[in-house]
Design a protein around this motif. Structure first.
Motif, mmCIF file in Angstrom:
data_model
loop_
_atom_site.group_PDB
_atom_site.id
_atom_site.type_symbol
_atom_site.label_atom_id
_atom_site.label_comp_id
_atom_site.label_asym_id
_atom_site.label_seq_id
_atom_site.Cartn_x
_atom_site.Cartn_y
_atom_site.Cartn_z
ATOM 1 N N GLU B 5 0.829 -1.203 0.000
ATOM 2 C CA GLU B 5 0.000 0.000 0.000
ATOM 3 C C GLU B 5 0.870 1.262 0.000
ATOM 4 O OE1 GLU B 5 -3.732 1.091 2.773
ATOM 5 O OE2 GLU B 5 -3.247 -1.046 2.554
ATOM 6 N N LEU B 6 1.941 1.211 0.827
ATOM 7 C CA LEU B 6 2.853 2.358 0.913
ATOM 8 C C LEU B 6 3.495 2.640 -0.442
ATOM 9 C CD1 LEU B 6 3.957 4.284 3.121
ATOM 10 C CD2 LEU B 6 5.963 2.825 3.164
ATOM 11 N N ILE B 7 3.913 1.559 -1.109
ATOM 12 C CA ILE B 7 4.551 1.732 -2.426
ATOM 13 C C ILE B 7 3.582 2.380 -3.399
ATOM 14 C CG2 ILE B 7 5.375 0.453 -4.454
ATOM 15 C CD1 ILE B 7 6.704 -1.468 -2.521
ATOM 16 N N LYS B 8 2.312 1.966 -3.333
ATOM 17 C CA LYS B 8 1.308 2.519 -4.234
ATOM 18 C C LYS B 8 1.115 4.014 -3.983
ATOM 19 C CE LYS B 8 -2.510 0.253 -6.429
ATOM 20 N NZ LYS B 8 -3.565 -0.732 -6.272
ATOM 21 N N ILE B 9 0.998 4.368 -2.666
ATOM 22 C CA ILE B 9 0.797 5.781 -2.325
ATOM 23 C C ILE B 9 1.976 6.611 -2.801
ATOM 24 C CG2 ILE B 9 0.651 7.384 -0.391
ATOM 25 C CD1 ILE B 9 -0.847 5.119 1.097
ATOM 26 N N GLY B 14 4.575 10.381 -6.364
ATOM 27 C CA GLY B 14 5.765 10.615 -7.179
ATOM 28 C C GLY B 14 5.413 10.937 -8.615
ATOM 29 N N ALA B 15 4.371 10.278 -9.142
ATOM 30 C CA ALA B 15 3.971 10.560 -10.524
ATOM 31 C C ALA B 15 3.489 12.000 -10.650
ATOM 32 C CB ALA B 15 2.870 9.590 -10.950
ATOM 33 N N GLY B 20 4.625 17.471 -12.449
ATOM 34 C CA GLY B 20 4.541 18.888 -12.109
ATOM 35 C C GLY B 20 5.874 19.594 -12.217
ATOM 36 N N PHE B 21 6.914 19.009 -11.581
ATOM 37 C CA PHE B 21 8.222 19.667 -11.640
ATOM 38 C C PHE B 21 8.858 19.491 -13.004
ATOM 39 C CE2 PHE B 21 8.033 19.383 -6.960
ATOM 40 C CZ PHE B 21 8.247 20.719 -6.702
ATOM 41 N N LEU B 77 2.714 5.262 -12.637
ATOM 42 C CA LEU B 77 1.272 5.032 -12.467
ATOM 43 C C LEU B 77 0.892 3.602 -12.823
ATOM 44 C CD1 LEU B 77 -0.523 8.193 -13.858
ATOM 45 C CD2 LEU B 77 -0.444 7.384 -11.539
ATOM 46 N N PHE B 78 1.387 3.112 -13.968
ATOM 47 C CA PHE B 78 0.901 1.829 -14.470
ATOM 48 C C PHE B 78 1.930 0.710 -14.329
ATOM 49 C CE2 PHE B 78 -1.364 5.068 -17.016
ATOM 50 C CZ PHE B 78 -2.627 4.812 -16.510
ATOM 51 N N GLY B 79 3.213 1.078 -14.269
ATOM 52 C CA GLY B 79 4.239 0.031 -14.209
ATOM 53 C C GLY B 79 4.323 -0.609 -12.852
#
Lengths: 240, 81
Positions: B5-9, B14-15, B20-21, B77-79
């Motif tokens: 779950e943490l990795i997903k969040i 991060g995406a 944005g940056f 997002l998808f990988g």
């Protein structure tokens, strides 16, 4: 909501360790685009006269514009690459603009189409460079200006494919997402402000039509032009 | 909260940060290129094809870093699922 949206079909062939996946949506719209271009080509050929009408003038304007571009970039060899560049432009522009028809997803908002076009341009660029300069000069070109620039040159060439295809894909995909988000955002805002039936109000529908026109036609034509001109530029730079 | 779950969040956040940056630099660069192109066009309108071609190449090279950040964002997002 989306009429032409069909699930992807996956299948395996006996003896091969790959899983094949077909996207019928992209396949169908791509063939529709090809058929439309083919039929309009035949039609314009039929109605073309010595004194051009309005449609013929428009088509001739586009073609003459690309002929000028190819002549300035490639010099005498423009006849070899003019059909390729113009076909790329026409195919991409029709596939971008087809998304203004409700329910039709443009084939360029699928990465496979864009990556296929990008890889095709990549192969053509390098084959034409080898045929024009010879293999030895082509390989020497990778060691310019110094020999240790070789990895940078190779990475730059690979990055060209990625940026070329992802530029088209990113623009069309982002446009599709923004068009699709207008309805849900109107629904949420209408829920907060307690406006009944906010998502189907005339303003929201007009807004989504304008957004579809902007992202489908305006951005679509610009990105198609950029795609074709970049392909032409990659060809002419690799031949120098 | 478990690790998946943490990795997903973190990958979702991060995406967003990546896009944005990553859009700042290319946006500034493309704007500068367009401004200079418009200035050159105003100076010499008869060289429009060459100016347009050079401007488009420069824009393409400038905006490619933004496209790399788009690739990374899509991978996040998808990988990673």
């Amino acid at each position: 909501m989306n009429v032409a949206q069909i699930e992807t079909i996956t299948f395996t062939l006996p003896g091969l360790p790959f899983i094949f996946e077909i996207n019928p949506n992209t396949l169908l719209t791509t063939w529709i685009v090809i058929g439309a271009l083919f039929l309009s080509g035949i039609l314009i050929r039929q109605i073309s006269k010595l004194i051009p009408g309005k449609l013929q003038t428009a088509v001739e304007y586009i073609l003459v514009y690309f002929i000028d571009f190819c002549k300035q970039s490639l010099g005498e060899d423009w006849k070899k690459f003019f059909p390729l560049v113009t076909t790329l432009f026409l195919f991409v522009v029709v596939s971008n603009c087809i998304c203004v028809i409700p329910g039709v997803k443009s084939p360029t908002s699928d990465l496979n189409t864009c990556l296929g076009l990008g890889l095709m341009v990549f192969v053509i660029v390098h084959i034409s460079a080898i045929r024009h300069k010879g293999l030895v000069n082509y390989i020497k070109g990778y060691f310019r200006p110094f020999f240790f620039f070789f990895p940078l040159n190779v990475l730059g060439d690979l990055g060209k494919v990625i940026s070329h295809s992802f530029r088209l894909f990113g623009n069309m995909f982002a446009g599709g997402i923004i068009i699709a988000l207008i309805g849900p955002i109107a629904f949420k805002v209408g829920g907060i402000l307690a406006i009944p039936k906010a998502a189907t109000s005339p303003i929201v529908i007009l807004l989504s039509v304008i957004a579809q026109g902007f992202y489908g036609i305006f951005i679509g034509i610009i990105q198609a032009f950029v795609f074709a001109v970049l392909a032409l530029t990659y060809i002419s730079v690799a031949r120098e | 909260m478990d690790a998946a779950e943490l990795i997903k969040i973190v990958s979702l956040a991060g995406a967003g940060l990546c896009m944005g940056f990553g859009a700042i630099g290319p946006a500034a660069g493309v704007g500068l290129t367009g401004a200079e192109g418009a200035r050159a066009l105003a100076d010499r309108p008869n060289m429009s094809v060459q100016i347009m071609r050079t401007m488009l190449i420069a824009m393409a090279i400038t905006s490619s870093t933004g496209i790399y950040s788009l690739v990374i964002a899509i991978l996040l997002l998808f990988g990673i699922t």
